[in-house]
Motif scaffolding. Structure first.
Motif, PDB file in Angstrom:
ATOM      1  N   GLY A  41       2.500  -0.910   5.287  1.00 14.62           N
ATOM      2  CA  GLY A  41       2.020  -1.103   4.689  1.00 14.62           C
ATOM      3  C   GLY A  41       2.995  -2.921   4.644  1.00 14.62           C
ATOM      4  O   GLY A  41       3.868  -2.740   4.514  1.00 14.62           O
ATOM      5  N   GLU A  42       1.410  -3.592   4.234  1.00 15.39           N
ATOM      6  CA  GLU A  42       2.719  -4.841   3.924  1.00 15.39           C
ATOM      7  C   GLU A  42       1.680  -5.988   3.438  1.00 15.39           C
ATOM      8  O   GLU A  42       0.319  -5.741   3.218  1.00 15.39           O
ATOM      9  N   PHE A  43       2.401  -6.007   2.219  1.00 12.44           N
ATOM     10  CA  PHE A  43       1.574  -6.297   0.807  1.00 12.44           C
ATOM     11  C   PHE A  43       2.211  -8.417   0.656  1.00 12.44           C
ATOM     12  O   PHE A  43       3.278  -8.356  -0.443  1.00 12.44           O
ATOM     13  N   PRO A  44       1.094  -8.861   1.859  1.00 12.51           N
ATOM     14  CA  PRO A  44       1.747 -10.536   0.975  1.00 12.51           C
ATOM     15  C   PRO A  44       1.439 -11.149   0.001  1.00 12.51           C
ATOM     16  O   PRO A  44       3.016 -12.105  -0.868  1.00 12.51           O
ATOM     17  N   ASN A  45       1.044 -10.187  -1.198  1.00 15.67           N
ATOM     18  CA  ASN A  45       0.974 -11.085  -2.604  1.00 15.67           C
ATOM     19  C   ASN A  45       1.042 -10.283  -3.606  1.00 15.67           C
ATOM     20  O   ASN A  45       1.316 -10.115  -4.890  1.00 15.67           O
ATOM     21  N   ALA A  46       2.045  -9.415  -3.109  1.00 17.32           N
ATOM     22  CA  ALA A  46       2.857  -8.105  -3.959  1.00 17.32           C
ATOM     23  C   ALA A  46       4.233  -9.075  -5.429  1.00 17.32           C
ATOM     24  O   ALA A  46       4.461  -9.727  -5.301  1.00 17.32           O
ATOM     25  N   ASP A  47       3.286  -8.516  -6.089  1.00 19.78           N
ATOM     26  CA  ASP A  47       4.514  -9.069  -7.387  1.00 19.78           C
ATOM     27  C   ASP A  47       5.945  -7.666  -7.225  1.00 19.78           C
ATOM     28  O   ASP A  47       4.994  -6.614  -7.870  1.00 19.78           O
ATOM     29  N   MET A  48       6.920  -8.512  -7.387  1.00 20.13           N
ATOM     30  CA  MET A  48       7.843  -7.159  -7.008  1.00 20.13           C
ATOM     31  C   MET A  48       7.970  -7.337  -8.855  1.00 20.13           C
ATOM     32  O   MET A  48       9.494  -5.900  -9.606  1.00 20.13           O
ATOM     33  N   GLY A  49       7.925  -7.787  -9.708  1.00 18.07           N
ATOM     34  CA  GLY A  49       8.136  -7.496 -11.096  1.00 18.07           C
ATOM     35  C   GLY A  49       7.388  -7.123 -12.308  1.00 18.07           C
ATOM     36  O   GLY A  49       7.470  -6.858 -13.034  1.00 18.07           O
ATOM     37  N   ASP A  50       6.522  -6.325 -11.518  1.00 19.83           N
ATOM     38  CA  ASP A  50       5.782  -6.182 -12.347  1.00 19.83           C
ATOM     39  C   ASP A  50       5.914  -4.192 -12.486  1.00 19.83           C
ATOM     40  O   ASP A  50       5.963  -3.575 -11.483  1.00 19.83           O
ATOM     41  N   TYR A  51       5.966  -3.453 -13.312  1.00 20.72           N
ATOM     42  CA  TYR A  51       6.310  -2.438 -13.206  1.00 20.72           C
ATOM     43  C   TYR A  51       4.894  -1.028 -12.565  1.00 20.72           C
ATOM     44  O   TYR A  51       5.544  -0.378 -12.111  1.00 20.72           O
ATOM     45  N   LYS A  52       3.966  -1.861 -13.080  1.00 18.84           N
ATOM     46  CA  LYS A  52       2.471  -0.712 -12.201  1.00 18.84           C
ATOM     47  C   LYS A  52       3.009  -0.683 -10.678  1.00 18.84           C
ATOM     48  O   LYS A  52       2.330   0.214 -10.205  1.00 18.84           O
ATOM     49  N   ARG A  53       3.613  -1.736  -9.831  1.00 12.52           N
ATOM     50  CA  ARG A  53       4.171  -1.650  -8.302  1.00 12.52           C
ATOM     51  C   ARG A  53       4.653  -0.842  -8.280  1.00 12.52           C
ATOM     52  O   ARG A  53       4.623   0.073  -7.181  1.00 12.52           O
ATOM     53  N   VAL A  54       5.729  -0.557  -9.419  1.00 10.29           N
ATOM     54  CA  VAL A  54       6.678   0.559  -8.699  1.00 10.29           C
ATOM     55  C   VAL A  54       5.958   2.073  -9.464  1.00 10.29           C
ATOM     56  O   VAL A  54       6.421   3.100  -7.915  1.00 10.29           O
ATOM     57  N   VAL A  55       5.295   2.012  -9.893  1.00  9.58           N
ATOM     58  CA  VAL A  55       4.739   3.333 -10.328  1.00  9.58           C
ATOM     59  C   VAL A  55       3.585   3.692  -8.981  1.00  9.58           C
ATOM     60  O   VAL A  55       3.536   4.976  -9.003  1.00  9.58           O
ATOM     61  N   GLU A  56       3.058   2.846  -8.576  1.00 10.55           N
ATOM     62  CA  GLU A  56       1.786   2.947  -7.220  1.00 10.55           C
ATOM     63  C   GLU A  56       2.667   3.227  -6.304  1.00 10.55           C
ATOM     64  O   GLU A  56       2.334   4.459  -5.434  1.00 10.55           O
ATOM     65  N   PHE A  57       4.080   2.660  -5.603  1.00  8.32           N
ATOM     66  CA  PHE A  57       5.632   3.452  -5.275  1.00  8.32           C
ATOM     67  C   PHE A  57       5.260   4.416  -5.278  1.00  8.32           C
ATOM     68  O   PHE A  57       5.793   5.205  -3.938  1.00  8.32           O
ATOM     69  N   ALA A  58       5.891   5.294  -6.098  1.00  4.63           N
ATOM     70  CA  ALA A  58       6.556   5.899  -6.591  1.00  4.63           C
ATOM     71  C   ALA A  58       5.798   6.872  -6.377  1.00  4.63           C
ATOM     72  O   ALA A  58       6.686   7.922  -5.693  1.00  4.63           O
ATOM     73  N   GLN A  59       3.844   7.000  -6.801  1.00  6.78           N
ATOM     74  CA  GLN A  59       2.829   8.340  -6.792  1.00  6.78           C
ATOM     75  C   GLN A  59       2.952   7.699  -5.049  1.00  6.78           C
ATOM     76  O   GLN A  59       2.694   9.261  -4.602  1.00  6.78           O
TER      77      GLN A  59
END
Length: 338
Positions: free
Chosen positions: A138-156
């Motif tokens: 997957g490619e995500f042009p608007n990804a907020d890499m400073g959002d802890y929820k993104r870490v959660v989603e990636f790890a899950q």
């Protein structure tokens, strides 16, 4: 004539999608096709559905899944040292590709880069012209890499898609430990509670120390948490995550942009997937000492590192539960003695 040409074109396109064995041009009849027929033949898909990134396929369970959340949406994507080197994220990914996913270990990366959003991929062993060493999911042009929820989603997602008996999560970025950010262009929200990691210079967001507990609670138990960042191996930081992690790896000093030796670490893990905490500690600390003793090669020159302050440690979380009591006792003693 125009109507006949349109009918012919419609039939021809259907042949491309359905295949000649599924539908013949002279038999083309939508009334004869059910919804199930269309689904099975994939005729319900547009042409762009066939060129999207690979969809996740559940893999067989392995010993380890290593999840690297790599936020280079800052100077780590293109920084320079003496004008000679940079692109630290690409360097570390290249090291991972020297080993690649094996029958024992999955290597999953979410790589955020300046101006490019993020890319989620399985790292494979790079070899030859036709092996890039990565399988993009997957490619995500608007990804907020400073959002802890993104870490959660990636790890899950990583745990579900690439199941393993044990997991390691690496947080890769700048870290500030207990230090409050003092920047010329400080991210929004910077204040007395703004201490953290995963600084995204584009969104001006980052993971606050206080958010780490909730992040790990949602991710679920993780055997090893490594922080490839400065100043993060501090009691205040680790205390937030103590209930969800089996072992912490990091530095309470600054870390150089080179980060960990991922080729060496992955080779160590593949050679003995059942390694103990003590064995991992011996490997990592021995490597770190040798790295600083040997100096850093920058193009044609070698820069000595033996005068730099550096630490690397492994911390089991159990004793952190006792920390507040000791801190209260120490603070009381200090106040009683002015």
């Amino acid at each position: 004539m125009i109507n006949k040409n349109l009918k012919f074109l419609s039939a021809a396109l259907s042949l491309v999608v359905l295949g000649a064995s599924a539908v013949k041009a002279q038999d083309f009849n939508l009334n004869g096709l059910s919804a199930a027929d269309i689904k099975v033949s994939q005729a319900d898909k547009g042409i762009f559905d066939f060129i999207k990134p690979d969809k996740p396929e559940t893999m067989p369970q392995k010993e380890w899944t290593v999840m690297i959340f790599m936020n280079a949406k800052n100077d780590l994507s293109d920084s320079q040292l003496l004008g000679l080197v940079g692109k630290w994220a690409e360097k570390d990914i290249k090291e991972m590709k020297e080993v690649g996913t094996s029958d024992k270990i999955n290597i999953v990366v979410e790589h955020g880069a300046k101006g490019k959003g993020s890319k989620r991929m399985l790292i494979t062993k790079k070899g030859g012209m036709f092996s890039s060493g990565e399988k993009v999911y997957g490619e995500f042009p608007n990804a907020d890499m400073g959002d802890y929820k993104r870490v959660v989603e990636f790890a899950q997602w990583s745990k579900k898609t690439f199941p393993a008996r044990k997991t390691m999560l690496v947080l890769w970025n700048h870290g500030l430990g207990w230090i409050d950010p003092k920047m010329d262009q400080a991210p929004s929200g910077t204040g007395t509670a703004a201490k953290g990691i995963l600084f995204d210079d584009e969104t001006k967001n980052y993971l606050r120390t206080a958010q780490m507990k909730e992040m790990m609670r949602q991710i679920g138990y993780t055997d090893i948490l490594m922080q490839n960042a400065c100043l993060q191996q501090m009691a205040e930081v680790l205390y937030e995550m103590k209930d969800s992690v089996g072992l912490f790896v990091g530095s309470e000093e600054t870390m150089l942009a080179q980060g960990f030796d991922y080729t060496g670490l992955l080779n160590f893990m593949n050679a003995n997937p059942a390694f103990t905490h003590e064995q991992l500690g011996e490997y990592l600390v021995t490597w770190y000492k040798a790295f600083y003793a040997g100096g850093m090669n920058i193009g044609p020159i070698s820069m000595p590192l033996d005068d730099m302050g550096a630490t690397l440690s492994l911390v089991r979380p159990a004793a952190l539960s006792e920390l507040p009591g000791y801190l209260d006792a120490m603070a009381g003693a200090v106040m009683r003695n002015n």
